[in-house]
Scaffold this motif. Structure first.
Motif, mmCIF file in Angstrom:
data_model
loop_
_atom_site.group_PDB
_atom_site.id
_atom_site.type_symbol
_atom_site.label_atom_id
_atom_site.label_comp_id
_atom_site.label_asym_id
_atom_site.label_seq_id
_atom_site.Cartn_x
_atom_site.Cartn_y
_atom_site.Cartn_z
ATOM 1 N N HIS A 1 0.848 -1.200 0.000
ATOM 2 C CA HIS A 1 0.000 0.000 0.000
ATOM 3 C C HIS A 1 0.882 1.249 0.000
ATOM 4 O O HIS A 1 1.928 1.273 0.638
ATOM 5 C CB HIS A 1 -0.979 0.014 1.180
ATOM 6 N N HIS B 1 -0.225 6.418 2.385
ATOM 7 C CA HIS B 1 0.036 7.254 3.560
ATOM 8 C C HIS B 1 0.928 8.436 3.170
ATOM 9 O O HIS B 1 1.810 8.283 2.332
ATOM 10 C CB HIS B 1 0.755 6.449 4.644
ATOM 11 N N ASP C 1 5.585 2.349 7.666
ATOM 12 C CA ASP C 1 4.242 1.946 7.255
ATOM 13 C C ASP C 1 3.982 2.635 5.926
ATOM 14 O O ASP C 1 3.811 3.850 5.890
ATOM 15 C CB ASP C 1 3.223 2.411 8.306
ATOM 16 N N TYR D 1 -3.238 -5.591 7.317
ATOM 17 C CA TYR D 1 -3.173 -4.879 6.037
ATOM 18 C C TYR D 1 -4.008 -5.619 4.982
ATOM 19 O O TYR D 1 -4.996 -6.275 5.309
ATOM 20 C CB TYR D 1 -1.717 -4.703 5.627
ATOM 21 N N TYR E 1 4.263 3.914 15.189
ATOM 22 C CA TYR E 1 3.255 3.582 14.182
ATOM 23 C C TYR E 1 2.197 4.700 14.057
ATOM 24 O O TYR E 1 1.641 5.159 15.046
ATOM 25 C CB TYR E 1 2.582 2.261 14.582
ATOM 26 N N HIS E 2 1.949 5.140 12.841
ATOM 27 C CA HIS E 2 0.958 6.190 12.551
ATOM 28 C C HIS E 2 1.221 7.486 13.320
ATOM 29 O O HIS E 2 0.281 8.132 13.810
ATOM 30 C CB HIS E 2 -0.481 5.683 12.790
HETATM 31 ZN ZN ZN Z 1 -1.050 2.488 8.147
#
Ligand code: ZN
Length: 433
Positions: A187, A190, A196, A297, A325-326
């Motif tokens: 993916h 983001h 990520d 995911y 994360y994030h």
């Molecule tokens: Zn993510």
């Protein structure tokens, strides 16, 4: 050259450094599940690999979902009563709630606070927040800064558009000797997040670049998609093609310094699960193998019961198990060229194993053949035990990986034994069942 030879011709450390450089280039772009940030990212990848770009119109029904409106953003800020920009999209694209609707107005501190997101546990970091399917606007900031906000009037401005457009994704299909496919999915939706999102994009790009330069048994399909809606869209529009996928990997979070974590496919015993387990075990490096669970995911979509594809996920530290994360701390310091190179090397090893995982038939099945007469007994570089394992179990049913699991030999030894027996006319290759 085949994948094994290509792998041996590469220095994973050098590739890791190139992968890191690609992440550096992609990092500043404000991506989302649709829009120009995603397109720009695909254009940069096209310098490395001949990606085909697909545009799926907003409103397209994809199973139980609908392709959303396209989001684009030019600028956003919050100004205090002195006219100073105290939150500025130009400084970090994480400052804006991803998919924020346009807004331009004066607000009180009370109203502003209803649209602010912070991380009290990590007061220096900016959270990454999205609102794809519920129209809203908002800003993300450090909790430290949040605590300094005074009771005054603020000007909020988000110069974004949310209109009918399309969902963009990139696809690269590499025809192999067989129609059966290996799917590599990542993916890229983001904004400025390194591990990520971008680590998986970079790894998939460099794998595709290498694999496209040689020969390969399986056909390969690389997907660069927005998370969740991208996988659902691809599956909905390519339901027939999905049945050709014999093995698959979702790649994400492959650049941090943690050990490799492999998440099994829903089937739990598919070849990709066994190949990954074998490679990780024999790597001698710390690693973890976890069973499938229905969140995470895009393996969630590939492994939904209606598809149940043999698709696992390879990461390092799994999401949710690292506090960065994030958040804005998942930045260029959080990913490392060395980890990226190591992930690259291990995925190639898994892909090489899958390509070489053949089934053979012993052509001298009645008692053991006389190996000495053929120079296969007590000859340097020959492992007689491996020869005996391959001979005995090459009955047209066991693959080389099956024989590895029975014998505890590493794949390379079993493959070498099979190669020698084949050369001496003692084995024949069976076609894929
Ligand atoms: Zn993510």
């Amino acid at each position: 050259m085949n994948i094994s030879e290509l792998k041996n011709s590469m220095d994973p450390k050098n590739v890791g450094r190139e992968m890191y450089q690609l992440i550096v280039e992609l990092y500043p772009i404000c991506r989302s599940i649709t829009g120009n940030g995603f397109r720009q990212t695909m254009e940069i990848l096209r310098r490395y690999i001949p990606l085909q770009i697909h545009e799926v119109p907003s409103g397209t029904k994809v199973f139980d979902w609908v392709v959303p409106k396209e989001w684009n953003i030019k600028d956003a800020f919050v100004k205090n009563s002195k006219g100073e920009k105290i939150i500025d999209f130009q400084k970090s694209n994480l400052h804006v709630l991803n998919y924020s609707t346009p807004v331009k107005k004066a607000v009180s501190l009370k109203e502003l606070k209803e649209h602010l997101f912070t991380l009290p546990d990590h007061p220096d970091w900016i959270p990454y927040k999205t609102s794809y399917y519920r129209e809203n606007w908002g800003f993300c900031l450090s909790h430290q800064q949040f605590l300094t906000l005074e009771d005054e009037e603020y000007e909020v401005s988000i110069d974004s558009t949310l209109d009918s457009g399309s969902l963009t994704y990139g696809e690269l299909y590499l025809q192999g000797e067989e129609e059966n496919e290996i799917l590599i999915s990542c993916h890229g939706c983001h904004p400025s997040l390194a591990n990520d999102n971008l680590s998986g994009v970079s790894l998939a790009t460099f794998l595709a670049k290498l694999i496209s330069s040689g020969s390969h048994r399986y056909s390969y399909r690389f997907l660069f998609i927005p998370g969740t809606i991208g996988a659902i869209t691809w599956l909905a529009l390519n339901e027939k093609k999905a049945s050709s996928i014999k093995h698959g990997l979702v790649l994400t979070g492959v650049g941090d310094s943690g050990k490799i974590t492999y998440k099994k496919s829903r089937r739990g015993d598919s070849d990709i699960d066994r190949a990954a387990a074998h490679v990780l075990k024999h790597s001698g490096d710390p690693h973890e193998i976890v069973d499938f669970y229905p969140y995470g995911y895009d393996e969630r979509q590939y492994c939904s019961p209606g598809f149940n594809l043999p698709v696992g996920r390879l990461s390092r530290t799994p999401y949710g198990r690292y506090p960065e994360y994030h958040t804005s701390a998942d930045n260029l310091d959080f990913v490392h060229a060395e980890s990226l190179g190591d992930s690259y090397s291990k995925v190639l090893e898994i892909l090489s194993l899958l390509g070489n995982n053949r089934t053979y038939l012993n052509l001298n099945p009645k008692c053991e053949p006389q190996l000495g007469r053929r120079g296969l007994y007590s000859s340097p570089g020959t492992n007689e035990l491996a020869l005996l394992w391959v001979l005995n179990f090459s009955d047209g049913h066991n693959t080389l990986l099956d024989i590895c699991e029975k014998s505890a030999f590493e794949f390379a030894s079993i493959q070498d034994a099979a190669y020698k027996l084949l050369k001496n006319g003692l084995l024949k290759l069976c076609l894929e069942k």
